[in-house]
Scaffold this active site. Structure first.
Site, PDB file in Angstrom:
ATOM      1  N   LYS A 241      53.054  86.966  -2.061  1.00 25.14           N
ATOM      2  CA  LYS A 241      53.608  87.041  -0.715  1.00 25.14           C
ATOM      3  C   LYS A 241      55.085  86.668  -0.713  1.00 25.14           C
ATOM      4  CE  LYS A 241      49.060  85.871   1.183  1.00 25.14           C
ATOM      5  NZ  LYS A 241      48.407  85.719  -0.107  1.00 25.14           N
TER       6      LYS A 241
ATOM      7  N   LYS B 141      50.118  78.638   3.141  1.00 26.99           N
ATOM      8  CA  LYS B 141      49.345  79.776   2.648  1.00 26.99           C
ATOM      9  C   LYS B 141      49.661  80.026   1.181  1.00 26.99           C
ATOM     10  CE  LYS B 141      50.353  83.714   4.573  1.00 26.99           C
ATOM     11  NZ  LYS B 141      50.426  84.801   5.583  1.00 26.99           N
TER      12      LYS B 141
ATOM     13  N   GLY C 212      41.266  86.056   1.620  1.00 29.48           N
ATOM     14  CA  GLY C 212      39.967  85.531   1.990  1.00 29.48           C
ATOM     15  C   GLY C 212      40.009  84.138   2.576  1.00 29.48           C
ATOM     16  N   GLY C 213      41.195  83.709   3.071  1.00 26.83           N
ATOM     17  CA  GLY C 213      41.300  82.386   3.668  1.00 26.83           C
ATOM     18  C   GLY C 213      41.442  81.263   2.672  1.00 26.83           C
TER      19      GLY C 213
ATOM     20  N   GLU D 139      47.733  94.049   6.011  1.00 30.65           N
ATOM     21  CA  GLU D 139      47.272  93.145   7.059  1.00 30.65           C
ATOM     22  C   GLU D 139      48.446  92.670   7.905  1.00 30.65           C
ATOM     23  OE1 GLU D 139      44.930  90.029   5.369  1.00 30.65           O
ATOM     24  OE2 GLU D 139      43.331  91.406   4.765  1.00 30.65           O
TER      25      GLU D 139
ATOM     26  N   ARG E  97      43.038  96.459  -3.007  1.00 31.85           N
ATOM     27  CA  ARG E  97      41.657  96.750  -3.405  1.00 31.85           C
ATOM     28  C   ARG E  97      40.921  97.312  -2.193  1.00 31.85           C
ATOM     29  NH1 ARG E  97      39.504  92.538  -0.574  1.00 31.85           N
ATOM     30  NH2 ARG E  97      40.626  90.553  -0.609  1.00 31.85           N
TER      31      ARG E  97
END
Length: 754
Positions: A157, A199, A205-206, A316, A334
């Site tokens: 990220k 993050k 997936g959190g 996202e 993916r």
């Protein structure tokens, strides 16, 4: 370790891979868009480097296309559904994923032995591991996914933000630097302003994600996020961003080929989450204008083009409900867990598309030809206890009954009308005569074991309807027909959620569960007299049918017969959560198949049902009160008597799908044997599930306060913090860091009040 298991008609194949297709997709020629070069053939055999429902999902498409499949499995997955469905299967190591599903060397070794020409990574595990894609390319094996360079770019990220910003995609304000000094991160959080989001720079997936509301919590949450990120992704670096107070999670499914073609397969809304993980998804996102849909799709396509993406990917976005602005969050390189909802509104098979692109072919459809019809939902069925902070559960699927699927794949849909405007400027077509449909994506069958080493998802229930209202109705019905005994599940919670007024209106956000907690978790009412009567009739009829067989004394004692026909028995029941509060029910047979039932409810006057026609039409079906009710018996292991005074649980599934669990208490003589043990355990903290001990924060003799963290556990990739329930002195510590502990193990014993 790599011994093959014969499945179906195929046997392990050996020899060299076909050079025509044994190339990395990074080596495919960059043909111009719209090129008329000959279509490349599909692979003959692929390996699925995954487990559970996604492995089964890939196998189904491969079978449809005539492609042979190779499964890999850990020792605990030897009898799993994906192993049984594949043409051949190989064991690659013990249960821990680091010793099996994450072992690149062993997976490549199986590719060599089986002759697999390509590897589908599924999601999770190695699906976003650039080194895995590179190693496969070195071996001449196709990775059914993006090139490793795109995985590297999109996987970080921190490195990705400049790329997408340059492509005109907005990002959330925050710190994305390489300096990970905790004090610097703390200072950057102050500049951003609380609340902030910590993050992990890799993964999803959190995992490795924490919301921090005040400065005093920052360091503890930073440490926890780094630790979880390191375990999940092998990298503890994080970024710090502004936390948007009322966000929606909206993501766009993109697909790209090696010739430069990129399309959007529309958006999904995944806002309703727990533990920063999705539990229900829908497509398209409710309430989006055609203009906003086009903007999201165009920005997602731009992000994919920025890294020369190839294959299936999900871009996202965080959508701010207050400002109606959206920001790029990350790209998952993916196939997503929730891809079936996209398939349902487009009528496509995304795994088929993956195989097509991986073989070197162009995208099957252009943007203008992609349907957007109706509405779809996916509900994830998890082994977890929503009323206990969604704590994961493990155990055997003692009983499993599911709704009957109408389709295996998404049914085909008509192409969009020629009147459509720009290719991505689209309104969902709700005028088509869509027949409601239901799919079930599952990786487990009755009797399967839900273990502690992997994600606790049991299955995905996927529905499609003409519009959102119809799709929700089909979803609620499907959940009502989904019955599980053996582990706690979130099925009742999902049914409540699907019937919530705010959710029905599409007023969703990532804080939905917290905001509507009171409505989603209403007080648990005492079971109705009718349910108590049904449970008692079930026990009476079951025991009457076996009265001539050898029985344990507490089943046979208490039942009386008169003139060989009349049967009378008092049955004691209790709520499973309150085993000490007993309810007596008198069942009297007045003639064959007819009963009087009197419920002696402690909280009210006795309630009597007269001349009830009742019979067992199957071992789990009671016909009474003019309806069929599913009742499943679950005996309690003898070893549980030291912590519980019950011998059996009864799980009653009512017509609306709700589940009530009642207990049959042990006889008084047996219960008395365990009283001393139960008394002695007061004050002890026990493992709520089989877990790995991550950290032990106390030693014998330490003084602790109520609410203080004493042990940190990990189960099914989720950390659970165990806190002291009392103030006192640590008397004993029964676990060590790195140890696997079974459910009920005493972890720490605290002498209260000392």
């Amino acid at each position: 370790m790599n011994s093959p298991v014969r499945r179906g008609l195929a046997t392990a194949a050996h020899g060299k891979l076909r050079s025509a297709v044994s190339v990395s997709n990074t080596e495919l020629p960059n043909l111009p868009e719209g090129s008329s070069s000959p279509r490349r053939p599909h692979f003959d055999k692929i390996l699925i480097a995954n487990r559970g429902e996604i492995a089964c999902r890939v196998i189904r498409t491969a079978k449809k296309l005539g492609i042979k499949t190779v499964a890999v499995y850990s020792e605990v997955d030897a009898d799993s559904l994906h192993v049984l469905e594949a043409d051949e299967a190989y064991c690659i190591g013990p249960a821990p994923s680091a010793e099996s599903y994450l072992r690149i060397d062993r997976i490549i070794d199986v590719c060599r032995k089986s002759g697999a020409q390509a590897v589908h990574p599924g999601y999770g595990f190695l699906s976003e591991n650039a080194r895995f894609a590179e190693r496969l390319a070195e071996e001449g094996i196709v990775f059914i996914g993006p090139p490793s360079s795109a995985i590297v770019s999109m996987g970080s990220k921190r490195d990705l933000s400049p790329l997408v910003l340059a492509a005109g995609v907005p990002c959330v304000p925050g710190y994305h630097g390489a300096d990970q000094d905790p004090q610097l991160l703390f200072a950057e959080a102050a500049k951003i302003g609380y609340p902030v989001l910590i993050k992990a720079i890799h993964g999803g997936g959190g995992k490795g994600m924490r919301v921090v509301s005040q400065p005093n919590d920052f360091m503890d949450q930073l440490e926890s996020a780094k630790r979880e990120s390191l375990k999940a992704f092998g990298d503890q670096n994080v970024l710090v961003e502004r936390f948007i107070e009322r966000p929606r999670h909206v993501e766009v499914q993109v697909f790209a080929d090696a010739m430069g073609g990129v399309v959007s397969l529309w958006e999904r809304d995944c806002s309703v989450q727990r533990r920063n993980q999705k539990i229900i998804e829908e497509a398209p996102a409710p309430g989006l204008s055609p203009e906003l849909r086009a903007d999201l799709s165009d920005k997602a396509i731009a992000a994919a083009r920025a890294v020369n993406y190839v294959g299936a990917g999900t871009v996202e976005f965080i959508f701010d409900n207050d400002t109606q602005k959206f920001y790029f969050m990350e790209m998952n390189t993916r196939l997503q867990v929730e891809h079936p909802v996209t398939e349902m509104i487009t009528g496509l098979d995304l795994v088929d598309w993956q195989l097509e692109v991986a073989a070197g072919n162009p995208l099957p459809l252009s943007q203008s030809d992609i349907p957007l019809v109706g509405h779809a939902f996916e509900a994830r069925i998890y082994a977890e206890n929503p009323r206990n902070d969604f704590l994961p559960d493990s155990g055997s699927l003692v009983y499993l009954s599911t709704p009957t699927p109408t389709h295996i794949f998404a049914p085909p849909l008509p192409p969009p009308s020629s009147e459509a405007m720009q290719p991505t400027h689209r309104t969902p077509d709700t005028s088509c005569a869509v027949i409601p449909s239901l799919r079930l994506e599952q990786g487990f069958t009755q009797g399967a074991q839900i273990g502690v080493f992997y994600d606790p998802m049991i299955a995905k229930l996927v529905v499609h309807g003409r519009d959102r209202t119809e799709a929700l109705r089909v979803l609620r019905r499907g959940l009502e027909e989904y019955k599980v005994v053996g582990v706690s599940t979130n099925i009742d919670f999902l049914h409540t959620l699907a019937g919530n007024d705010a959710f029905i209106k599409g007023d969703v956000e990532t804080g939905f569960i917290k905001k509507h907690y009171a409505d989603l978790f209403p007080l648990v009412n005492e079971p109705s007299p009718e349910i108590l009567a049904q449970a008692s009739l079930y026990v009476a009829l079951r025991d009457m049918s076996t009265c001539n067989a050898s029985q344990s004394p507490w089943v046979s004692l208490g039942a009386r017969r008169f003139n060989g026909e009349v049967y009378e028995r008092t049955i004691t029941l209790s709520m499973d959560e309150s085993p000490g509060r007993n309810i007596s029910v008198m069942v009297s047979q007045i003639s064959p198949g007819y009963f009087n039932v009197t419920v002696q409810n402690p909280s009210g006057a006795p309630f009597t049902f007269t001349s009830v026609a009742a019979q067992l039409t199957s071992p789990t079906t009671l016909t009474a009160f003019s309806r069929r009710t599913t009742i499943v018996s679950q005996p309690v292991p003898a070893s549980a008597f030291t912590t519980s005074n019950i011998t059996e649980r009864l799980h009653i599934f009512t017509a609306d799908g709700s589940k009530t669990t009642l207990a049959l208490p042990s006889p008084s003589w047996l219960a008395s044997l365990g009283k001393d043990v139960l008394a002695a355990s007061k004050g002890a903290l026990r493992a709520p599930m089989p877990s790995l001990v991550v950290e032990v924060k106390v030693t014998v003799g330490d003084k602790v306060e109520k609410g203080q963290v004493v042990v940190v556990l990990e189960s099914m990739k989720t950390e659970t913090v165990i806190r002291s329930e009392v103030a006192g002195i640590v008397k004993a510590v029964g676990c060590t860091k790195g140890e696997m502990v079974e459910e009920g193990r005493e972890l720490v014993d605290i002498d209260a009040g000392v």
